[in-house]
Motif scaffolding. Structure first.
Motif, short mmCIF file in Angstrom:
data_model
loop_
_atom_site.label_atom_id
_atom_site.label_comp_id
_atom_site.label_asym_id
_atom_site.label_seq_id
_atom_site.Cartn_x
_atom_site.Cartn_y
_atom_site.Cartn_z
N GLU A 198 0.95 -0.94 -0.08
CA GLU A 198 0.15 -0.11 0.09
C GLU A 198 0.76 1.29 -0.05
O GLU A 198 0.65 2.41 -0.66
CB GLU A 198 -0.86 0.18 1.32
CG GLU A 198 -1.96 -1.28 1.29
CD GLU A 198 -1.73 -2.49 1.56
OE1 GLU A 198 -0.51 -2.49 1.95
OE2 GLU A 198 -2.19 -3.19 1.27
N ARG B 61 1.71 4.23 -3.19
CA ARG B 61 1.50 5.72 -2.98
C ARG B 61 2.57 6.32 -3.79
O ARG B 61 2.27 7.57 -4.13
CB ARG B 61 1.64 6.10 -1.60
CG ARG B 61 0.41 5.68 -0.78
CD ARG B 61 0.46 6.33 0.66
NE ARG B 61 -0.80 5.71 1.48
CZ ARG B 61 -0.75 6.29 2.93
NH1 ARG B 61 0.23 7.19 3.24
NH2 ARG B 61 -2.07 6.00 3.34
N GLU C 53 0.64 2.46 -8.76
CA GLU C 53 -0.60 2.13 -8.40
C GLU C 53 -0.94 0.78 -8.86
O GLU C 53 -1.60 0.03 -8.30
CB GLU C 53 -1.47 3.04 -8.74
CG GLU C 53 -1.25 4.51 -8.19
CD GLU C 53 -0.69 5.36 -8.98
OE1 GLU C 53 -0.15 4.90 -10.28
OE2 GLU C 53 -0.37 6.48 -8.57
N LEU D 17 -0.87 -3.04 -6.82
CA LEU D 17 -2.00 -3.67 -6.12
C LEU D 17 -3.01 -4.52 -6.75
O LEU D 17 -3.65 -5.36 -6.12
CB LEU D 17 -2.84 -2.62 -5.28
CG LEU D 17 -2.16 -1.67 -4.38
CD1 LEU D 17 -3.02 -0.42 -3.92
CD2 LEU D 17 -1.46 -2.39 -3.28
N ARG E 297 1.00 -7.94 -4.56
CA ARG E 297 0.92 -7.25 -3.44
C ARG E 297 1.07 -8.20 -2.48
O ARG E 297 1.65 -7.62 -1.37
CB ARG E 297 -0.58 -7.00 -3.48
CG ARG E 297 -1.11 -6.24 -2.07
CD ARG E 297 -2.72 -6.04 -2.07
NE ARG E 297 -2.87 -5.44 -0.84
CZ ARG E 297 -4.27 -4.87 -0.38
NH1 ARG E 297 -5.19 -5.16 -1.50
NH2 ARG E 297 -4.43 -4.47 0.76
#
Length: 532
Positions: free
Chosen positions: A129, A133, A138, A141, A149
């Motif tokens: 996570e 950012r 992105e 994920l 992930r």
């Protein structure tokens, strides 16, 4: 008679007034003031000296005896091997070194207490996570249904933690060499071993605590009365983190030990930037210098895995196969490295083995206490009663080993010293063809092998530099011509400058006096010398 009575009267009067106590106090303060001035401005003379004996029995007597009544004035130990000595730090007073070591230990203890902050930050921010950012990241994920992930969440904290841990030995080595001024290479590695081990031990338990508290913090805030139950449920979940750590050490750590990326990168840079044909033999010797085992780096790595297995062996036995696989592969890797790669640069007399055994038992003690605490957390109150003797037995065994094996191993016993001298006398008698050995007949043979230069500063014993051949083991006419030219030039200089010749002779004579005043035995000095 009158003068003597007057002196006696004054002496008695001064004694009754306590002036003798004041004088003694002034002498005591003056002595410590001199030490403080020397520590600030530099020592006028070395605080370390070497004395060499020709028999083991005299050495054992000198090392075992108390040589002075004054405390902290004269400390006597068996001298280390000459190659083990750091001559640039040999003049450092022991009191100065002890004070710096105490200050360093206090600061490092404070660092252990604050170690939870970077570990908690790693647990919190080394996640997929947080990576998502970053602008443009992105996609991590949602790749492959979230498998990437899970992979990042499993291994990124491990890699971040390993990177942080790898910086610790560099810091500890700088402290031992540049600040504490330790006098031997083995002492430097010994200090790294101890501090690195305790930091890794703190890392294990702080990681468990930080990870468990971080995951259970919300539930603990909502239900503060169930704090022990929540911690008991979350503690075993950290075993997955340590299994990932062991897998990383198996698949990445052991291959890095085999490949030796530091030496490999250094060799690639030198081979790329330098032409081997244009290098001299001395430059090649510097490039291909031998590498010793870095005990302060390697021992804590193995002890870390032992402590992890001790801690989770009963709580989560699934970790044991991974520990067994690691040690099976580590045995093959390090056996190959020790036999074919590492070259001993010095001999420490096996001083690291007792330290490794002591810290292994300390890790076992931590594992036993962890299991007792885990049983109490899980509200099992009868099992800890029967398990309570285990830590006590471990502590007793640690003290027993230290008293009966570790401390006595630092010096020869009188019995063993007499046996060594008797064997030396028998060998000398056999070489001379004598039918029976006479006490002390081996002294002459040891005196012939006596090397006065063994415990002198290397800068004082370095021979005259001579040009080496282009390659060792090959005939080089150019080098021989240069040697002959240097010899002729030296003879011509002595003929043209008789005063310089007399000065050189006087220097040579002084060197002989200095050699006669020093003592050492290069072949057997580490066993028949003691350090003052």
């Amino acid at each position: 008679g009158h003068e003597e009575k007057k002196r006696t009267f004054l002496r008695r009067t001064a004694g009754r007034l306590g002036l003798d106590f004041a004088v003694a106090g002034l002498r005591f303060a003056n002595r410590y003031l001199d030490r403080a001035v020397e520590s600030m401005l530099g020592n006028t003379m070395s605080s370390t000296g070497f004395v060499t004996f020709l028999d083991h029995f005299s050495l054992s007597c000198a090392v075992s005896a108390r040589l002075t009544l004054k405390p902290n004035v004269l400390g006597v130990t068996v001298a280390p091997e000459p190659r083990d000595i750091r001559w640039e730090a040999i003049h450092t007073p022991q009191t100065n070194r002890d004070s710096r070591e105490s200050l360093t230990n206090v600061l490092l203890l404070l660092g252990v207490i604050l170690w939870s902050f970077p570990l908690t930050a790693i647990q919190a921010f080394a996640t997929a996570e947080q990576v998502a950012r970053i602008p443009g990241m992105e996609w991590v994920l949602s790749v492959d249904g979230g498998s990437l992930r899970a992979f990042i969440n499993g291994y990124l904290p491990v890699l971040a933690l390993l990177g942080l841990i790898l910086l610790l030995p560099l810091l500890f080595e700088w402290i031992a060499v540049s600040y504490e001024h330790r006098k031997t290479l083995s002492d430097v590695q010994h200090s790294i071993l101890g501090r690195y081990f305790y930091y890794q031990l703190a890392n294990i338990y702080i990681t468990v605590t930080a990870g468990s508290l971080w995951k259970s913090l919300a539930d603990i805030i909502d239900h503060p009365g169930r704090v022990l139950q929540l911690l008991g449920q979350s503690l075993p979940t950290m075993v997955g983190y340590f299994i990932s750590l062991l897998i990383t050490k198996i698949l990445a750590g052991l291959p890095m030990v085999t490949l030796r990326f530091g030496a490999l990168g250094r060799m690639i840079v030198l081979r790329t930037a330098l032409n081997q044909d244009s290098l001299s033999q001395r430059e090649l010797d510097t490039i291909y210098r031998p590498y010793n085992v870095m005990y302060g780096w390697e021992y804590p790595t193995q002890l870390l895995v032992i402590v992890i297995c001790f801690t989770y062996a009963v709580i989560s036995p699934i970790i044991l196969p991974f520990g067994a696989i690691y040690f099976f592969l580590a045995l093959m890797v390090y056996k190959k490295q020790v036999l074919y790669v590492y070259t001993p640069v010095y001999e420490s007399g096996g001083t690291f083995f007792p330290a490794a055994c002591h810290r292994t038992l300390f890790g076992l003690l931590c594992g036993q206490l962890t299991f007792l605490g885990y049983c109490i957390i899980r509200q099992c109150y009868y099992q800890p009663i029967f398990l309570f003797p285990l830590p006590i037995i471990t502590i007793y065994v640690m003290g027993y080993f230290k008293k009966h094996f570790t401390i006595p191993s630092t010096r020869l016993s009188m019995e063993r010293a007499m046996d060594c001298d008797r064997i030396s006398d028998v060998r000398a008698a056999l070489l001379k063809g004598e039918p029976a050995a006479i006490d002390g007949c081996g002294l002459e043979e040891r005196r012939k092998r006596f090397d006065k230069r063994a415990y002198r500063q290397p800068v004082l014993t370095e021979p005259i530099a001579e040009p080496l051949p282009y390659r060792r083991g090959e005939l080089d006419p150019l080098t021989e011509e240069v040697k002959e030219s240097l010899i002729r030039r030296s003879q011509y200089d002595r003929m043209m400058d008789p005063e310089g010749s007399s000065s050189a002779s006087m220097a040579s004579g002084l060197e002989g006096v200095a050699e006669a005043a020093s003592t050492g035995d290069h072949s057997d000095a580490s066993r028949r010398s003691f350090k003052v």
